[in-house]
Design an enzyme around this catalytic site. Structure first.
Site, PDB file in Angstrom:
ATOM      1  N   ASN A  94     -34.995   0.107   1.199  1.00 33.98           N
ATOM      2  CA  ASN A  94     -33.661   0.570   0.753  1.00 33.98           C
ATOM      3  C   ASN A  94     -33.076  -0.374  -0.293  1.00 33.98           C
ATOM      4  O   ASN A  94     -31.982  -0.902  -0.155  1.00 33.98           O
ATOM      5  CB  ASN A  94     -32.695   0.773   1.930  1.00 33.98           C
ATOM      6  CG  ASN A  94     -32.369  -0.501   2.684  1.00 33.98           C
ATOM      7  OD1 ASN A  94     -33.143  -1.460   2.666  1.00 33.98           O
ATOM      8  ND2 ASN A  94     -31.230  -0.537   3.357  1.00 33.98           N
ATOM      9  N   ASP A 152     -35.392   3.512   6.460  1.00 38.06           N
ATOM     10  CA  ASP A 152     -34.447   2.669   7.211  1.00 38.06           C
ATOM     11  C   ASP A 152     -33.111   2.463   6.502  1.00 38.06           C
ATOM     12  O   ASP A 152     -33.046   2.312   5.285  1.00 38.06           O
ATOM     13  CB  ASP A 152     -35.075   1.306   7.513  1.00 38.06           C
ATOM     14  CG  ASP A 152     -34.097   0.426   8.276  1.00 38.06           C
ATOM     15  OD1 ASP A 152     -33.633   0.852   9.336  1.00 38.06           O
ATOM     16  OD2 ASP A 152     -33.751  -0.669   7.780  1.00 38.06           O
ATOM     17  N   ASP A 305     -34.313  -7.307  11.548  1.00 40.80           N
ATOM     18  CA  ASP A 305     -33.438  -6.456  10.724  1.00 40.80           C
ATOM     19  C   ASP A 305     -32.472  -7.336   9.919  1.00 40.80           C
ATOM     20  O   ASP A 305     -31.285  -7.009   9.767  1.00 40.80           O
ATOM     21  CB  ASP A 305     -32.664  -5.443  11.585  1.00 40.80           C
ATOM     22  CG  ASP A 305     -32.090  -4.316  10.732  1.00 40.80           C
ATOM     23  OD1 ASP A 305     -32.398  -4.260   9.540  1.00 40.80           O
ATOM     24  OD2 ASP A 305     -31.318  -3.507  11.276  1.00 40.80           O
ATOM     25  N   GLY A 324     -24.632  -4.692   9.017  1.00 37.85           N
ATOM     26  CA  GLY A 324     -25.808  -5.570   8.941  1.00 37.85           C
ATOM     27  C   GLY A 324     -25.439  -7.021   9.101  1.00 37.85           C
ATOM     28  O   GLY A 324     -24.291  -7.418   8.848  1.00 37.85           O
TER      29      GLY A 324
HETATM   30  O1  DOR Z   1     -27.090  -2.848  10.060  1.00 41.57           O
HETATM   31  C1  DOR Z   1     -27.938  -2.395   9.296  1.00 41.57           C
HETATM   32  N1  DOR Z   1     -28.056  -2.812   8.029  1.00 41.57           N
HETATM   33  N2  DOR Z   1     -28.758  -1.422   9.746  1.00 41.57           N
HETATM   34  C2  DOR Z   1     -29.587  -0.771   8.933  1.00 41.57           C
HETATM   35  O2  DOR Z   1     -30.324   0.076   9.398  1.00 41.57           O
HETATM   36  C3  DOR Z   1     -29.601  -1.059   7.483  1.00 41.57           C
HETATM   37  C4  DOR Z   1     -29.150  -2.422   7.215  1.00 41.57           C
HETATM   38  C5  DOR Z   1     -28.878  -2.725   5.769  1.00 41.57           C
HETATM   39  O3  DOR Z   1     -29.666  -2.324   4.906  1.00 41.57           O
HETATM   40  O4  DOR Z   1     -27.902  -3.412   5.493  1.00 41.57           O
HETATM   41 ZN    ZN Z   2     -32.997  -2.350   8.715  1.00 43.61          ZN
END
Ligand code: DOR
Ligand code: ZN
Length: 423
Positions: A94, A152, A305, A324
């Site tokens: 992403n 994702d 993550d 995130g």
């Molecule tokens: O908390 C998250 N941040 N979950 C995700 O699935 C993506 C990620 C992000 O790219 O910041």
């Molecule tokens: Zn992720």
């Protein structure tokens, strides 16, 4: 020549646990013995009261490269990785642009190699632009080096497309990994549905949003006979669904993040975006369920993550800020906490952080073995350190752990025969 002396070595793959010295010549382990006499002009690394373990493998990180390098890039991400004891990471697609073309896959690999601190492997998107409509050219992406496929950050909402994706990825010897979230049930929620969300007046995000997608993916995997990997599993019911699917013989695997193993929605305040994450931090029952599932093998591995976001983005209103948190440097202390609380032993900890994730993505797990290049981590399980702007090596500092003390510190990381991190 380097001798690592007096460390407590643990290598589940070779059934080795105990005090050993390790001799490294030209980057290759040439001797593992109870005591190795130092040679003139050889470097001695004193590992007394430290643990020497195969280095860790993180199959889920966001290095934001290309396109969002103000948050992180492959160099700063690699720095954080080796400081966390990791020598292999899988970057999420992403990015901007999305990793959905072979040339972009090659870019990540080449930049990772140029930085040279650790093995940086890309995953590629399931659908073009992660728009959920058209499958990517998976065979070409795999050939270019993509280790698996995921949208994702977003789920694949269309079940027919997910089924095709599973079949296609499976047929080329790869797999899809799903961010399990039914967006219609999430309904723009920002906090786990429960008391805390209610008290703070935050839009609730019910766990069914995750559970229904986990169930769908498990059913599709059973029906197609193809593998699926569940990203960042976080709810009790989702864990029970995965247990059921595994009992049915499905090729389902799952990862859990250190933050979902350690933090509850108690971290949330009206103003603190650092605790906003997707899936959201849940309650104590969910945490307990993920801990037991990790120790019993229902959850296969830990993945951080690691999701860096810039300060100004996390200063926005909690409804608007991106979800995130950074995580590469906190996995070890959090897992050690679970070892101390008897959820896992050290051997199992190394399995879920190194052996299992390696097998999942089809790479050779790091081993401490004569003839192998040195690829291990030396850590002090008792050293306490503070999480702050200086100790976080990532470009972004977004974590609710800021200001807190953690116990367990990486002292050295070896990769490709060399020291790539020294505390
Ligand atoms: O908390 C998250 N941040 N979950 C995700 O699935 C993506 C990620 C992000 O790219 O910041
Ligand atoms: Zn992720």
């Amino acid at each position: 020549m380097v001798i690592v002396k007096n460390g407590y070595m643990i290598d589940p793959l070779n059934n080795l646990e105990g005090k050993f010295d390790i001799l490294i010549e030209n980057g290759v382990i040439t001797k593992i013995e109870e005591s190795i006499q130092p040679f003139p002009r050889c470097e001695i690394i004193d590992a007394t009261e430290k643990i020497v373990s195969p280095s860790f493998v993180d199959i889920h990180v966001h290095f934001r490269d290309p396109g969002q390098t103000y948050k992180e890039d492959i160099y700063t991400g690699s720095l954080a990785a080796v400081a966390g004891g990791y020598t292999t990471v899988v970057c999420m697609p992403n990015t901007t642009p999305t990793l959905d073309e072979a040339s972009l896959i090659r870019y990540v690999i080449e930049k990772g190699e140029k930085v040279g601190l650790c093995r940086v492997l890309p995953s590629a998107a399931i659908t073009k632009g992660r728009k959920g409509r058209e499958l990517t050219e998976m065979a070409l992406l795999k050939e270019a080096g993509a280790v698996y496929f995921t949208d994702d950050g977003l789920p694949v909402m269309d079940s027919f497309i997910m089924r095709k994706a599973m079949e296609y990825a499976g047929s080329i010897g790869s797999f899809v990994a799903d961010h399990c979230e039914d967006l219609s049930l999430s309904n723009n929620g920002v906090a786990h549905e429960g008391e805390i969300a209610a008290v703070l007046g935050l839009p609730p995000l019910p766990p069914e949003s995750e559970d229904t997608m986990v169930a769908r993916d498990c059913i599709l995997s059973i029906q197609t006979g193809m593998p699926v990997h569940i990203c960042h599993i976080s709810s009790k019911l989702s864990v029970e669904i995965v247990a059921w699917a595994k009992a049915m013989g499905a090729k389902v695997t799952a990862e859990v993040t250190p933050h979902h193993l350690y933090l509850t929605d108690d971290e949330l305040t009206e103003f603190s975006c650092n605790a906003k994450v997707s899936p959201p931090l849940r309650n104590y029952e969910d945490i307990e369920a993920t801990r037991w599932a990790l120790s019993s093998g229902i959850i296969d591995c830990v993945a951080t993550d690691h999701a860096p976001h810039a300060h100004h983005e996390k200063m926005m209103d909690i409804h608007l800020c991106p979800p995130g948190m950074v995580g590469l440097q906190f996995a070890l202390p959090i897992l050690l906490e679970l070892v101390k609380k008897d959820y896992l032993d050290l051997k199992k900890m190394v399995e879920v952080m190194s052996t299992n994730p390696s097998k999942l993505i089809g790479i050779k797990p790091p081993q401490i073995k004569v003839g192998e290049k040195a690829e291990f981590t030396i850590f002090d399980p008792f050293e306490s350190w503070e999480v702050n702007e200086e100790t976080i090596l990532s470009k972004s500092k977004n974590t609710p752990l800021l200001g807190r003390k953690l116990i367990g510190k990486v002292k050295y990381t070896f990769y490709n025969g060399k020291v790539v991190y020294r505390d």
